[in-house]
Design an enzyme around this catalytic site. Structure first.
Site, PDB file in Angstrom:
ATOM      1  N   THR A  17     -12.949  65.038  25.963  1.00 54.30           N
ATOM      2  CA  THR A  17     -11.694  64.270  25.958  1.00 54.30           C
ATOM      3  C   THR A  17     -11.752  63.170  24.904  1.00 54.30           C
ATOM      4  O   THR A  17     -10.782  62.954  24.165  1.00 54.30           O
ATOM      5  CB  THR A  17     -11.458  63.644  27.343  1.00 54.30           C
ATOM      6  N   LYS A  38      -4.279  69.818  29.130  1.00 56.33           N
ATOM      7  CA  LYS A  38      -5.487  69.948  29.954  1.00 56.33           C
ATOM      8  C   LYS A  38      -5.045  70.858  31.096  1.00 56.33           C
ATOM      9  O   LYS A  38      -4.534  70.386  32.120  1.00 56.33           O
ATOM     10  CB  LYS A  38      -5.913  68.554  30.463  1.00 56.33           C
ATOM     11  N   GLU A 117      -7.716  71.291  26.036  1.00 54.83           N
ATOM     12  CA  GLU A 117      -9.062  70.922  26.513  1.00 54.83           C
ATOM     13  C   GLU A 117      -9.451  71.769  27.716  1.00 54.83           C
ATOM     14  O   GLU A 117      -8.724  71.871  28.699  1.00 54.83           O
ATOM     15  CB  GLU A 117      -9.146  69.436  26.900  1.00 54.83           C
ATOM     16  N   ALA A 119     -12.682  72.649  30.560  1.00 52.69           N
ATOM     17  CA  ALA A 119     -13.337  71.841  31.591  1.00 52.69           C
ATOM     18  C   ALA A 119     -14.794  72.258  31.570  1.00 52.69           C
ATOM     19  O   ALA A 119     -15.098  73.441  31.359  1.00 52.69           O
ATOM     20  CB  ALA A 119     -12.722  72.105  32.957  1.00 52.69           C
ATOM     21  N   GLY A 120     -15.688  71.300  31.748  1.00 51.11           N
ATOM     22  CA  GLY A 120     -17.110  71.644  31.779  1.00 51.11           C
ATOM     23  C   GLY A 120     -17.566  72.355  30.521  1.00 51.11           C
ATOM     24  O   GLY A 120     -17.099  72.052  29.419  1.00 51.11           O
ATOM     25  N   PRO A 206     -21.042  58.043  16.790  1.00 56.84           N
ATOM     26  CA  PRO A 206     -22.115  57.284  17.447  1.00 56.84           C
ATOM     27  C   PRO A 206     -21.706  56.858  18.855  1.00 56.84           C
ATOM     28  O   PRO A 206     -20.537  56.963  19.227  1.00 56.84           O
ATOM     29  CB  PRO A 206     -22.275  56.053  16.542  1.00 56.84           C
ATOM     30  N   ARG A 207     -22.672  56.416  19.614  1.00 58.74           N
ATOM     31  CA  ARG A 207     -22.375  55.830  20.925  1.00 58.74           C
ATOM     32  C   ARG A 207     -21.630  54.525  20.660  1.00 58.74           C
ATOM     33  O   ARG A 207     -22.170  53.600  20.046  1.00 58.74           O
ATOM     34  CB  ARG A 207     -23.693  55.568  21.667  1.00 58.74           C
TER      35      ARG A 207
HETATM   36  N1  ATP Z   1     -19.266  58.417  21.473  1.00 59.68           N
HETATM   37  C1  ATP Z   1     -19.130  57.818  22.653  1.00 59.68           C
HETATM   38  N2  ATP Z   1     -19.401  56.501  22.789  1.00 59.68           N
HETATM   39  C2  ATP Z   1     -19.286  55.878  23.985  1.00 59.68           C
HETATM   40  N3  ATP Z   1     -18.880  56.476  25.108  1.00 59.68           N
HETATM   41  C3  ATP Z   1     -18.578  57.785  25.034  1.00 59.68           C
HETATM   42  C4  ATP Z   1     -18.683  58.520  23.820  1.00 59.68           C
HETATM   43  N4  ATP Z   1     -18.320  59.804  24.064  1.00 59.68           N
HETATM   44  C5  ATP Z   1     -18.005  59.859  25.365  1.00 59.68           C
HETATM   45  N5  ATP Z   1     -18.150  58.666  25.958  1.00 59.68           N
HETATM   46  C6  ATP Z   1     -17.922  58.334  27.382  1.00 59.68           C
HETATM   47  O1  ATP Z   1     -18.618  59.312  28.154  1.00 59.68           O
HETATM   48  C7  ATP Z   1     -17.852  59.699  29.270  1.00 59.68           C
HETATM   49  C8  ATP Z   1     -17.616  61.203  29.217  1.00 59.68           C
HETATM   50  O2  ATP Z   1     -16.784  61.497  28.098  1.00 59.68           O
HETATM   51  P1  ATP Z   1     -15.542  62.484  28.239  1.00 59.68           P
HETATM   52  O3  ATP Z   1     -14.739  62.154  29.449  1.00 59.68           O
HETATM   53  O4  ATP Z   1     -14.840  62.482  26.927  1.00 59.68           O
HETATM   54  O5  ATP Z   1     -16.325  63.869  28.469  1.00 59.68           O
HETATM   55  P2  ATP Z   1     -15.744  65.317  28.813  1.00 59.68           P
HETATM   56  O6  ATP Z   1     -16.645  66.306  28.178  1.00 59.68           O
HETATM   57  O7  ATP Z   1     -14.305  65.344  28.431  1.00 59.68           O
HETATM   58  O8  ATP Z   1     -15.901  65.388  30.394  1.00 59.68           O
HETATM   59  P3  ATP Z   1     -15.209  66.460  31.405  1.00 59.68           P
HETATM   60  O9  ATP Z   1     -16.133  67.628  31.445  1.00 59.68           O
HETATM   61  O10 ATP Z   1     -15.146  65.684  32.693  1.00 59.68           O
HETATM   62  O11 ATP Z   1     -13.857  66.789  30.873  1.00 59.68           O
HETATM   63  C9  ATP Z   1     -16.586  58.860  29.232  1.00 59.68           C
HETATM   64  O12 ATP Z   1     -16.759  57.726  30.026  1.00 59.68           O
HETATM   65  C10 ATP Z   1     -16.461  58.473  27.762  1.00 59.68           C
HETATM   66  O13 ATP Z   1     -15.769  57.265  27.575  1.00 59.68           O
HETATM   67 MG    MG Z   2     -12.677  65.765  29.638  1.00 61.34          MG
END
Ligand code: ATP
Ligand code: MG
Length: 231
Positions: A17, A38, A117, A119-120, A206-207
């Protein structure tokens, strides 16, 4: 020309996401119209308007076309559990056919850039018979793979790429989302992914302290997707 991509991830919680919102933001910034869907979300909050999922709301915020919530998230389940179990508990038959029909209203808007998008991870089940990958297969969508970079991600990324190819879909690009910046030998891991994944890298994210769509977009490039009109 309108282009549609499926956003897959190496796992749940790897940033699908976050990266999708960043890509949509970058596309908007480049002057493209955007839309997103989604199709199935488990983990929704009950509100006076109905069930609401954070992923769908984050995507909706980056859609330039006006879309209502139910269009962006046609299947919403309250518990944050595997979608096929959430659907079974809710007495809903989840099929790729039903999902394909449910995303049509978004695809029909023909935004310049549309993201679907998942899921998983790639093989997350929809039911005992089908997995969610049957949706992009049915729609023939090219895939953007979000790799959550941490120890162990190379195998997850390669298995995902193999499964996507075996399902007959194109891997249009991948994004390195550095969820664990303390990954040992980070550069070497990123270089290995670059070498072994059969698609262009759309960016290394990056994080971030604030993983807003705007902040994420700074680290992404749309050029390898060859979207018409994108600067
Ligand atoms: N580059 C990043 N820096 C900081 N936080 C991040 C980063 N990427 C993701 N996150 C955080 O990690 C968490 C998971 O990210 P996200 O919800 O985008 O994953 P997802 O793969 O979409 O999950 P899901 O499988 O539930 O759909 C969220 O809280 C998001 O804000
Ligand atoms: Mg997601």
């Amino acid at each position: 020309m309108s282009r549609v991509f499926f956003i897959a991830g190496t796992d749940t919680d790897v940033g699908k996401t976050t990266i999708a919102a960043g890509l949509l933001h970058a596309a908007r910034h480049a002057g493209l119209s955007t839309a997103a869907v989604k199709p199935v979300a488990s983990g929704c909050e009950s509100t006076p308007q109905g069930l609401r999922n954070g992923d769908a709301l984050a995507l909706l915020a980056e859609c330039s076309l006006p879309l209502d919530y139910a269009t962006v998230n046609p299947f919403a389940f309250a518990p944050a559990i595997a979608p096929h179990i959430a659907a079974r508990e809710a007495g809903v038959a989840l099929t790729a056919e039903a999902l394909a029909a449910a995303v049509q209203p978004v695809l029909a808007r023909q935004a310049d850039f549309t993201l679907v998008e998942g899921a998983g991870g790639w093989r997350v089940p929809l039911s005992g018979r089908e997995s969610l990958s049957a949706l992009p297969v049915r729609l023939g969508l090219p895939v953007i793979l979000v790799v959550g970079v941490r120890l162990g991600c190379i195998s997850h990324a390669l298995l995902s790429a193999e499964a996507i190819a075996r399902d007959g879909l194109a891997l249009a690009g991948w994004v390195a989302n550095i969820v664990d910046p303390a990954t040992s030998r980070l550069e070497e891991n990123l270089a290995t992914l670059d070498e072994l994944l059969p698609a262009p890298c759309l960016g290394r994210v990056p994080r971030l302290a604030q993983a807003s769509a705007q902040q994420v977009a700074v680290h992404l490039r749309l050029a390898p997707l060859a979207l018409s009109g994108a600067r």
